[in-house]
Design an enzyme around this catalytic site. Structure first.
Site, mmCIF file in Angstrom:
data_model
loop_
_atom_site.group_PDB
_atom_site.id
_atom_site.type_symbol
_atom_site.label_atom_id
_atom_site.label_comp_id
_atom_site.label_asym_id
_atom_site.label_seq_id
_atom_site.Cartn_x
_atom_site.Cartn_y
_atom_site.Cartn_z
ATOM 1 N N ASP A 112 0.823 -1.222 0.000
ATOM 2 C CA ASP A 112 0.000 0.000 0.000
ATOM 3 C C ASP A 112 0.854 1.268 0.000
ATOM 4 O O ASP A 112 1.768 1.412 0.815
ATOM 5 C CB ASP A 112 -0.908 -0.044 1.240
ATOM 6 C CG ASP A 112 -2.029 0.971 1.154
ATOM 7 O OD1 ASP A 112 -1.729 2.180 1.127
ATOM 8 O OD2 ASP A 112 -3.194 0.555 1.115
ATOM 9 N N ARG B 132 0.353 4.097 1.010
ATOM 10 C CA ARG B 132 0.216 5.025 2.143
ATOM 11 C C ARG B 132 1.131 4.687 3.321
ATOM 12 O O ARG B 132 1.133 5.385 4.324
ATOM 13 C CB ARG B 132 -1.253 5.054 2.598
ATOM 14 C CG ARG B 132 -2.185 5.552 1.504
ATOM 15 C CD ARG B 132 -3.627 5.260 1.817
ATOM 16 N NE ARG B 132 -3.934 3.827 1.758
ATOM 17 C CZ ARG B 132 -5.149 3.313 1.914
ATOM 18 N NH1 ARG B 132 -6.172 4.112 2.141
ATOM 19 N NH2 ARG B 132 -5.344 2.002 1.843
ATOM 20 N N HIS C 85 -1.976 -2.731 8.281
ATOM 21 C CA HIS C 85 -2.385 -1.319 8.350
ATOM 22 C C HIS C 85 -3.896 -1.171 8.201
ATOM 23 O O HIS C 85 -4.565 -2.056 7.640
ATOM 24 C CB HIS C 85 -1.671 -0.517 7.256
ATOM 25 C CG HIS C 85 -2.112 -0.878 5.866
ATOM 26 N ND1 HIS C 85 -3.035 -0.138 5.163
ATOM 27 C CD2 HIS C 85 -1.777 -1.916 5.059
ATOM 28 C CE1 HIS C 85 -3.235 -0.703 3.984
ATOM 29 N NE2 HIS C 85 -2.485 -1.789 3.898
ATOM 30 N N CYS D 220 -6.837 -1.728 4.755
ATOM 31 C CA CYS D 220 -6.048 -2.562 3.829
ATOM 32 C C CYS D 220 -6.951 -3.166 2.741
ATOM 33 O O CYS D 220 -7.878 -3.928 3.043
ATOM 34 C CB CYS D 220 -5.334 -3.671 4.603
ATOM 35 S SG CYS D 220 -4.289 -4.688 3.534
HETATM 36 ZN ZN LIG Z 1 -2.758 -3.300 2.573
#
Ligand SMILES: [Zn+2]
Length: 220
Positions: A41, A43, A98, A101
């Site tokens: 991801d 982020r 996280h 997700c």
């Molecule tokens: Zn993820």
């Protein structure tokens, strides 16, 4: 793309110089103490999050921070982990899930990834997570259900990690430590699994310790 090229110029002109000595030292070899396994991801920034420098973290990323267990089809994960553990001799392994997700949402809603056969197949390594959530968290929905899935998946993947021969051997030796973390994107908070509490607790309140196997559900 232009943004990235501009970024490289900026890195070379402004950011590289203060770290030049470090990079010269690192050109002779790396000696990271931690293997950091997290989601692909965009982020999540492991170095920003931990305020670590080049050379500090050996990083493995994939959709859902998944560790296929020993014996699963040959993939880069087992090789990367084996290299970190047996060749580099990392002292700690962190699996960091996280909030929000997409991989975990896909696990909860298989129809959403039905047109993505490689993703569906990859998520089969988290089937244990899906089953645990289905059987034990039926009372949850929405964000809470995703949070429970993210947390359970970190614990399931820690268990998969223990099945890898190089990891199992170092755990027996007692010089390798496993940690389960969850990063909350919107607040910057990081939670660590506390095996005494049987819960994820703010990492700042948590004494770094072994993320031992859990035997009950986490409270969401
Ligand atoms: Zn993820």
């Amino acid at each position: 793309m232009q943004k990235l090229i501009k970024g490289i110029h900026q890195f070379q002109e402004e950011n590289f110089r203060p770290l030049q000595g470090l990079f010269e030292k690192l050109s002779k070899g790396q000696n990271p103490e931690t293997l950091f396994i997290t989601c692909s991801d965009s982020r999540i920034d492991p170095n920003l999050l931990t305020q670590s420098q080049p050379g500090d973290l050996f990083i493995l990323r994939n959709a859902g921070n998944i560790v296929p267990p020993h014996g699963a089809a040959n993939g880069g994960e087992a090789a990367t982990i084996e290299f970190a553990v047996a060749a580099l001799g990392v002292k700690d392994i962190i699996i960091c899930g996280h909030s929000h997700c997409g991989a975990m949402k896909g696990l909860l809603e298989p129809e959403a990834v039905a047109t993505l056969p490689a993703v569906s197949s990859w998520l089969s390594h988290a089937e244990t997570t899906r089953r645990i959530v289905q059987d034990n968290y039926g009372h949850l929905e929405g964000d809470k259900l995703v949070t429970a899935t993210v947390e359970e998946n970190v614990l399931v993947q820690l268990e998969n990690l223990r099945t890898l021969p190089a990891v199992a051997s170092r755990l027996v030796k007692g010089d390798l430590h496993l940690h389960g973390w969850v990063y909350k994107i919107e607040t910057g908070d990081v939670f660590a699994y506390d095996s005494t509490e049987g819960q994820f607790v703010p990492v700042s309140q948590h004494q770094p310790s072994e993320a031992l196997s859990r035997r009950r559900t986490v409270t969401i």
